[in-house]
Write a protein that holds these residues in place. Sequence first.
Motif, short mmCIF file in Angstrom:
data_model
loop_
_atom_site.label_atom_id
_atom_site.label_comp_id
_atom_site.label_asym_id
_atom_site.label_seq_id
_atom_site.Cartn_x
_atom_site.Cartn_y
_atom_site.Cartn_z
N VAL A 134 47.15 45.51 29.36
CA VAL A 134 45.94 45.49 29.42
C VAL A 134 44.91 46.31 28.06
O VAL A 134 45.24 47.48 28.42
N PRO A 135 44.09 45.67 27.35
CA PRO A 135 43.31 46.56 26.56
C PRO A 135 42.26 47.60 26.72
O PRO A 135 41.95 47.01 28.30
N LEU A 136 42.17 48.57 26.60
CA LEU A 136 41.69 50.01 26.98
C LEU A 136 39.85 48.47 27.29
O LEU A 136 39.82 48.53 26.31
N GLY A 137 39.12 49.82 28.35
CA GLY A 137 38.27 48.97 28.12
C GLY A 137 37.77 49.65 29.78
O GLY A 137 38.50 50.16 31.25
N ASN A 138 36.36 48.76 30.34
CA ASN A 138 36.34 48.65 31.48
C ASN A 138 36.40 47.49 32.29
O ASN A 138 35.69 46.10 32.07
N TYR A 139 36.76 47.32 33.62
CA TYR A 139 36.65 46.29 33.72
C TYR A 139 36.23 46.23 35.65
O TYR A 139 36.14 47.03 36.02
N ILE A 140 36.47 45.18 36.45
CA ILE A 140 36.24 44.80 37.47
C ILE A 140 37.87 43.79 38.14
O ILE A 140 37.36 43.30 37.51
N LEU A 141 38.16 44.53 39.06
CA LEU A 141 39.45 43.94 39.56
C LEU A 141 38.93 43.70 40.65
O LEU A 141 38.56 43.89 41.50
N ARG A 142 38.79 42.19 40.87
CA ARG A 142 38.71 40.97 42.62
C ARG A 142 40.22 40.62 42.89
O ARG A 142 40.79 39.69 41.86
N ALA A 143 40.22 40.87 44.37
CA ALA A 143 41.06 40.15 45.01
C ALA A 143 40.36 38.98 45.65
O ALA A 143 39.91 39.44 46.67
N THR A 144 41.01 37.66 45.89
CA THR A 144 41.07 37.08 47.18
C THR A 144 41.79 36.23 47.76
O THR A 144 43.46 36.95 47.32
N HIS A 145 41.49 36.52 49.08
CA HIS A 145 43.12 35.35 49.80
C HIS A 145 42.52 34.20 50.57
O HIS A 145 40.70 34.86 51.16
N MET A 146 42.58 33.85 51.32
CA MET A 146 42.21 33.09 52.20
C MET A 146 41.61 33.20 53.88
O MET A 146 40.65 32.75 53.72
N ILE A 203 44.57 37.09 35.34
CA ILE A 203 44.97 36.42 36.24
C ILE A 203 45.93 36.84 36.63
O ILE A 203 47.63 37.02 35.66
N ALA A 204 46.58 37.52 38.49
CA ALA A 204 48.05 37.66 38.20
C ALA A 204 48.00 36.72 40.18
O ALA A 204 46.95 36.41 40.65
N SER A 205 49.37 37.22 40.99
CA SER A 205 49.53 36.78 42.28
C SER A 205 50.08 37.97 43.25
O SER A 205 50.96 38.43 42.30
N SER A 206 49.83 37.72 43.56
CA SER A 206 50.77 39.15 44.60
C SER A 206 52.01 38.37 45.61
O SER A 206 51.48 37.45 45.06
N TYR A 235 50.21 36.66 48.21
CA TYR A 235 50.15 35.50 48.20
C TYR A 235 48.13 35.55 47.69
O TYR A 235 47.12 34.72 47.35
N ALA A 236 48.09 36.90 47.79
CA ALA A 236 46.79 36.93 46.97
C ALA A 236 46.40 36.85 45.76
O ALA A 236 47.35 37.22 44.72
N SER A 237 45.00 36.66 45.23
CA SER A 237 44.64 36.05 43.81
C SER A 237 43.71 36.90 43.29
O SER A 237 43.45 37.85 43.85
N ILE A 238 44.10 37.44 42.10
CA ILE A 238 43.61 38.60 42.04
C ILE A 238 43.46 38.48 39.91
O ILE A 238 44.07 38.41 39.54
N ARG A 239 41.97 38.76 40.04
CA ARG A 239 41.50 38.42 38.99
C ARG A 239 41.18 40.00 38.11
O ARG A 239 40.21 40.89 38.68
N GLY A 295 49.55 47.47 41.21
CA GLY A 295 49.19 47.82 42.24
C GLY A 295 49.66 46.88 43.33
O GLY A 295 50.47 46.12 43.49
N LYS A 296 49.24 46.94 45.17
CA LYS A 296 49.67 46.54 45.82
C LYS A 296 48.49 46.19 46.64
O LYS A 296 47.16 46.80 46.46
N THR A 297 48.52 44.86 47.39
CA THR A 297 46.93 44.61 48.12
C THR A 297 47.67 44.56 49.51
O THR A 297 48.67 44.34 49.49
N ILE A 298 47.18 45.29 50.38
CA ILE A 298 47.26 45.22 51.98
C ILE A 298 45.68 44.94 52.63
O ILE A 298 45.02 44.59 51.97
N THR A 299 45.71 44.34 54.40
CA THR A 299 45.03 43.29 55.18
C THR A 299 45.36 44.93 56.27
O THR A 299 46.47 44.78 56.57
#
Length: 677
Positions: A277-289, A263-266, A245-249, A230-234
């Motif tokens: 990533v094993p198959l299943g349902n997930y929540i992707l949370r992106a945070t940045h200061m 966990i990854a970072s952009s 430098y966004a934190s991706i969980r 993916g890609k993080t934009i603002t």
Amino acid sequence: MRDDKRPAKVVLQPKLIELKEGETLMLHLIATYFEPPAAVTFVLFRDGGKLPLSNETVSVFMRMLSPQKAYGSSATLVTDSSGKCIMPIEKEAAVYKAIICAPGWSVVTTVDARETRNPHVKIYLPDKPQLLVRVVEQQDKPTSAYVHLHAEGELFWENIGSTDNNGIMKIYGLPDGEYDLVATPKSIYAYSEPHHSAVFPPVRVSVLEGEVEKPIEVTLKLPRCIKVAGKTITKRGTSEEPLPYASIRLERDGTSINKFTLIASSGQDGSFEFPAVPLGNYILRATHMACEESEIHLSLTDREVIESGIVNVMVKLNYVGLGGISGKLVDGSGQPVGKATVSVLKAYGRGEYVFNTVETKEDGSFTITNLPTGQYSVELRASEGGITLRNIKVGGDKITEMGVIKLPPPAVVIGKVKVHDESWLDELQVFACPPATAEHLLTYLQHSLTPPETIVKQIANISEDGKFMLRLPAGEYELVIYGRPLLLPVSKRLTLKPAERVSVEFALPQPSQIEGQVKRIDNGEPVSMAIITVYTPSGRKIAQTVTDINGCYKVRNIPPGTYSVRCKGEGLAAAVRHHVKLDSGDCAIVDFNLSPGASVYGRIIRKGGGKTEFRFYQVLPNADASLASSVNPNGEFRIEHLPPGRHVIMLFIGGELIEAKEVILREGEEKHIVIEL
């Protein structure tokens, strides 16, 4: 050779002299001793010891077994033409567990560095391994992966290396016992059972040490995985731009407290990826200061998603900016307090962590910038001991003014520590912490970790005459004396008022010791490298050592009290001596005569055939926690190395006794039982 019989390199300083014919000259030379650095020399042989394992790149992991299980180190080394490689030892002489591995094989061995700083360990890779592990993915296709190993009774899982390109790993050198094995994709280096077992369930095997007629074959199957990229934009103003430098969980959806999380970072262009990533349902949370948190729900179960093998996501985060705080610190008389510590604390889980720290200027002022918006606690601590705490909400793109903050006068604690051996004072410290964090403090100290400021409020050294001083704000505290000579901490609880002066004295009792010898009951031979563990009545392990070549051991510096001592020799039944009572200065003799062990294995079933989640069940023979065995998800368990005789096999969950069954074992017997719920 030095006086203490330890080898050392001697360097003589050269001196130029002139001799005349017939002259006798007295010459003084200065010799300097240089000790070689502590290191283990491993010499590896392949093909059953016929040929050296030369010019091979190997990974070496070492973890201290005795006197404490707290220190570990690792290195990547290359063997020379004779199969030799050298691993530095950065701590004091001790007994270590070592794992040496390369793609496709891994060997476990023990290194005894107590008698020499430079032990030599020869390692032979037999023709047949103890375990032959195959890792496969869907349709039983071999794949390269990490293999993780957990020995029953150990705290940590060990990454023992990767399989070869054909998905094969050969494992050598395991002491007999129960082991759990699991494989993970190469993107997951460390394995944690609470967080990963629902996705990567472990497989249990029983291993017997010695020459192998046929390897135990284990197949570990990886779940179906796909790539998430993916890609993080603002958006700032009217334009959108990549957000580095966004934190991706990526967190597996569900109600479990310990969720499977990646966990990854952009990067600079805002891109990120999770390779497997094993198959299943997930929540992707992106945070940045500087942005609000963004959350996306991902379902990795659709047929078209699985067939494509990749999921692409675009994550947009709203820009809110960074804020800051400022203020001024004064004492009770209104005078500015300079060089005080101002710490910004952020709530995290059940505790807090220090987000940023600055010092006040000479006029007492301070400013902290680059704070994400949100709620914080601000701790202001003067060098003289005064502390005050304020809560504040920080907004974006502005400085929030805290005004003038008055620091209350601290309480002063004057202490004295009395010890039987004054050399201890150099290694002891005093820790002041809130009573609620005392258990957490002990966990940090016993694992040789530095406790964070959120757990311990002040640390003081002890002077040569046994004195110490603490300056603390009003409140309730646990004062803890701890250091290398102590196996258990000594503590006192105090309630302090502002500006109060309190005296406290600690009299450390003269330590005791436990020593003895371990022999085989069938032939009287001493048992070397047997593991001796000392437990408190509550089951807390306080000391561990191993026997020497004569089967003898000694555990020093044990505080007075009542203990249990457990002995485990390779291939022999474990033995436990309970109610070992020590008075101040005592020396208790605890000998063990070990017999060939018996085993109990079996299964737990529910009457009527109902389904039960067995992951948190434990089986304890005779309610002895030191011999506990976990139950696998299928309800199966195995307990090795039980002495012959009568045993009560007890089933627990969450500390509650559920069921029990009595068995009588003969020497060397394996008995199967079924426990019905």
